[in-house]
Design an enzyme around this catalytic site. Structure first.
Site, mmCIF file in Angstrom:
data_model
loop_
_atom_site.group_PDB
_atom_site.id
_atom_site.type_symbol
_atom_site.label_atom_id
_atom_site.label_comp_id
_atom_site.label_asym_id
_atom_site.label_seq_id
_atom_site.Cartn_x
_atom_site.Cartn_y
_atom_site.Cartn_z
ATOM 1 N N ALA A 1 0.910 -1.226 -0.142
ATOM 2 C CA ALA A 1 0.096 0.137 -0.077
ATOM 3 C C ALA A 1 1.072 1.253 0.011
ATOM 4 O O ALA A 1 2.115 1.403 0.460
ATOM 5 C CB ALA A 1 -0.991 0.084 1.214
ATOM 6 N N GLY B 1 0.759 -5.031 1.026
ATOM 7 C CA GLY B 1 -0.309 -5.055 0.208
ATOM 8 C C GLY B 1 0.281 -5.769 -1.320
ATOM 9 O O GLY B 1 -0.770 -6.515 -1.961
ATOM 10 N N GLU C 1 -0.476 -9.340 -0.659
ATOM 11 C CA GLU C 1 -1.768 -9.639 -0.539
ATOM 12 C C GLU C 1 -2.630 -9.707 -1.852
ATOM 13 O O GLU C 1 -3.338 -10.419 -2.119
ATOM 14 C CB GLU C 1 -2.389 -8.516 0.470
ATOM 15 C CG GLU C 1 -1.864 -8.468 1.892
ATOM 16 C CD GLU C 1 -2.438 -7.462 2.810
ATOM 17 O OE1 GLU C 1 -1.999 -6.313 2.346
ATOM 18 O OE2 GLU C 1 -2.929 -7.922 3.720
ATOM 19 N N GLU D 1 3.890 -5.103 7.595
ATOM 20 C CA GLU D 1 3.243 -4.085 8.159
ATOM 21 C C GLU D 1 3.325 -3.806 9.889
ATOM 22 O O GLU D 1 3.428 -2.815 10.065
ATOM 23 C CB GLU D 1 1.552 -4.301 7.798
ATOM 24 C CG GLU D 1 1.256 -4.241 6.344
ATOM 25 C CD GLU D 1 1.448 -5.462 5.617
ATOM 26 O OE1 GLU D 1 2.177 -6.442 5.922
ATOM 27 O OE2 GLU D 1 0.889 -5.613 4.611
#
Ligand code: 3H9
Length: 701
Positions: free
Chosen positions: A66, A107, A110, A130
């Site tokens: 992200a 992310g 993910e 994270e």
């Protein structure tokens, strides 16, 4: 849908659509990238000629995750969110193959876990990091990774955040194929996609896999116990475990909802803010406003170190650890032998602990060339001086270096307090002189203050900053002033600590309060470790140079008793032979009480809150002055100095971020209050604090 074509590329190759993330530097999954992926998927669904989809990344990453800069901004939650993107990938009627190279983190991983198939190039770094930013994987990572690689391996990755090389995960269940030669990944992915496209659906989804474990509850409890010991002040590791457990106990959908809840809560915590601040602060520190990133650097292959004492030896170790040959100069054979023996002893300790292979130790020692002759420094590209902290001694060294060093060699001083401009003036090449202030133990401490003299050349700075990365230091640039950033601030902190002894506190109370706040070590334990005579020498110099500056004389009394700290068996505390525990000393406590009496100070109870405020706000106030004077170019540089060199608690993000968290309005009020009290002359409010507070702003915006 608005699509930023630049952020995501779309091409077709013989029945395969290739969606390429193209958002440098690391293909962060910001809003336009997310929208671009969904648009690419839709385009592929609508094209009958496309049978399968490859999802990959351009440049130096599949995806770094992200976009952290979007956190806590409206863009972070604007659709398509990452969860929506991953659902679109997973629900794609045509099979999606993630082609991973270089980096798949957070992310990014993910996203790949949402794909039906995954191919990875060898050497790719795979992580859910994270937790290092004070959050947890918030787009299904705590649910899909355990289903992909099992409970134990996934919990290890999620709770540590550490990267694992793709080839180590070859048999984990994460990848369908690991491609040994990264250059062949694109072709392999196309070939794989063609085969997948020819197969009848439905295609496999990680979410549908089962988590098999003979004793899941037992392992989760084990993970909890391990984390309790190491993550006292950080909520994220605990939440990571909770989220994985939720998925194990209640199934994928409930686990995913719980993960989301935890993510939303964690991203707003001060701990996460502090960790993100440190992440960006570390990278920002390497950027110097007027030194462009493309400034050419000088080549540094050979290093010289002058002085084989504790500092010189530690400094030399940094370079040999990075594989660079070092010539180590001393004036006397005994000193040289002692220095070499200490370096060897340090390595031997690492070997004993199993942290270093004996043959690696020998390779490193072989890079070290001891000498008594300045002539042996002629070939050095960088020479770091680490001799006695006295201007006259530095003068002799730098005049000699000026004679022997080759043209263009960088001449660095490890001085912690002296004027780098004066040192530069001892040479005919002040543009080549710079301060490289290492912190003790120099082979361990992350911080390197790079002191920029008035005439230091830009390419010298650029070179030293690059070199700092190579030797794994966090380098922060400081202008020339007494104490540079770190020690100039700490002086105000120590001044307050001493005033508080005079006013009613005892060393153990002060240390306890600030250690409870999160400092690794309070000022008195720290001073006993470093040697109280060092501060004494500085104060003696100050009494002459700055007679206007008021100090408590308590520390001088201590030194007059010969209590220099651990090395003399006593300082602010008592010590027993072979034991570094600090035992409160009745002798010292009586001395302090007697001092207050003599000074006609009525001792009062000082609260822990006051101790913390006076110590930390003294740092903040001086830090603000350092910013105003341009000694530091940004507040985050000051925070990096304190996080990496002075044991400031990471979860508070450094003194300047902490001040922002408290609110500069409150900081200003506290400083004004202390300024009106006894010893208040030490508090001269930095105008910058009043200005920012008046504007309702903080140091970091
Ligand atoms: C996440 O994914 C949350 C999700 O679970 C849920 C969401 C709902 N964002 O380190 P470098 C910048 S959280 C924005 O020097 P390297 C970095 O600031 C994310 N920017 O390069 C720097 O900028 P600049 C989880 C990012 O090659 C530049 O890229 N992911 C991001 O040594 C180069 O960085 C992570 O925690 C980002 N995600 O190392 C990964 N990542 O040039 C964090 C980097 O202006 N990143 N930047 O200074 C890293 O660990 C390293 O950057 C990486 C590259 C290994 C990727």
């Amino acid at each position: 849908m608005a699509v930023n074509d630049a952020a995501v590329g779309y091409t077709t190759h013989d029945g395969v659509a290739v969606i390429t993330l193209n958002n440098p530097p690391v293909n962060g999954l910001g809003l336009s990238t997310r929208a671009g992926i969904v648009a690419g998927l839709e385009r592929a669904q609508n094209d009958a000629a496309v049978k399968a989809i490859v999802l990959t990344g351009a440049g130096k990453a599949f995806s770094g995750g992200a976009d952290i800069t979007e956190f806590n901004t409206p863009k972070a939650t604007q659709e398509p969110t990452l969860a929506t993107v991953i659902k679109a990938v997973e629900d794609s009627a045509k099979p999606v193959v993630a082609a991973i190279h270089s980096v798949a983190m957070g992310g990014g991983l993910e996203l790949a876990l949402g794909a039906h198939y995954r191919l990875a190039a060898a050497g790719a770094q795979i992580a859910l990091p994270e937790v290092k930013l004070g959050i947890l994987p918030g787009a299904g990572g705590t649910q899909r990774l355990p289903r992909a690689i099992g409970l134990e391996a996934s919990l290890n990755m999620i709770v540590s955040g550490a990267p694992v090389l793709s080839e180590k995960l070859a048999d984990s269940g994460l990848f369908d194929e690991v491609v040994a030669n990264p250059a062949e990944l694109a072709e392999a992915a196309l070939a794989f996609a063609r085969k997948a496209g020819a197969k009848e659906g439905p295609h496999p989804k990680v979410r549908e896999r089962k988590i098999e474990h003979p004793n899941a509850a037992g392992f989760i409890q084990f993970a909890r116990n391990s984390v309790a010991a190491i993550a006292k002040n950080f909520p994220a590791p605990h939440k990571c475990i909770d989220a994985v457990e939720a998925g194990v106990q209640n199934g994928f959908d409930k686990g995913l909802a719980f993960e989301r809840e935890c993510f939303v809560a964690l991203v707003q915590t001060p701990e996460s803010r502090a960790l993100r601040h440190a992440f960006f602060g570390e990278r920002a520190a390497s950027k110097i406003p007027d030194v462009p990133s493309d400034t050419p650097v000088r080549e540094i292959n050979q290093v010289g170190v002058v002085g084989a004492g504790t500092m010189g030896g530690g400094i030399a170790m940094n370079f040999i650890n990075a594989g660079m040959p070092v010539t180590l100069l001393e004036t006397k054979q005994e000193a040289l032998d002692r220095g070499l023996a200490t370096i060897r002893k340090n390595y031997e300790a690492s070997v004993r602990k199993g942290k270093l292979k004996p043959e690696v130790m020998e390779q490193r020692m072989a890079l070290l060339k001891p000498t008594l002759s300045y002539d042996d420094l002629r070939q050095a590209d960088l020479i770091v001086e680490a001799v006695f902290e006295e201007l006259g001694v530095k003068e002799q060294v730098f005049r000699r270096l000026d004679e022997v060093a080759k043209p263009g060699a960088i001449l660095a001083s490890n001085t912690s307090t002296l004027d780098v401009d004066k040192i530069a003036a001892f040479t005919k090449r002040p543009q080549d002189v710079v301060g490289m202030h290492f912190f003790s133990p120099a082979n361990v401490m992350k911080l390197l203050e790079v002191v920029r003299g008035r005439q230091t050349a830009k390419d010298v700075l650029a070179t030293v900053m690059k070199l700092a990365k190579k030797i794994k230091k966090t380098a922060v640039v400081s202008g020339v002033c007494d104490g540079f950033i770190g020690n100039r601030m700490v002086e105000q902190y120590v001044r307050q600590a001493l005033f508080m002894l005079e006013e009613g506190a005892l060393p153990a109370q002060v240390d306890r309060a600030i250690e409870k706040f999160g400092f690794a070590m309070g000022p008195f334990r720290m001073s006993d470790l470093a040697g109280n005579d060092i501060g004494w020498a500085i104060r003696k110099r100050r009494y002459v140079e700055r007679p206007d500056m008021h100090y408590s004389k308590i520390a001088d009394r201590l030194c007059e008793l010969g209590r220099f700290g651990q090395k003399t068996g006593g300082g602010w505390y008592d010590y027993k032979a072979g034991d570094r525990t600090a035992y409160p000393s009745s002798v010292v406590d009586d001395m302090i009480r007697a001092y207050s009496k003599e000074a006609h100070v009525e001792r009062r109870k000082i609260s822990d809150e006051e101790i913390v405020e006076r110590l930390v706000f003294a740092l903040v106030n001086e830090g603000a002055k350092i910013l105003e004077e341009g000694i530091a170019s940004k507040a985050s540089d000051i925070d990096m100095v304190y996080l990496t060199g002075y044991g400031f608690p990471l979860y508070r993000g450094g003194p300047m971020l902490y001040a922002d968290t408290v609110g500069l309005y409150n900081v200003e009020r506290a400083i004004r209050r202390y300024a009106a009290r006894p010893n208040g002359d030490a508090w001269k409010l930095a105008p910058g604090i009043a200005k920012l507070a008046g504007e309702g702003r903080g140091f970091n915006g």
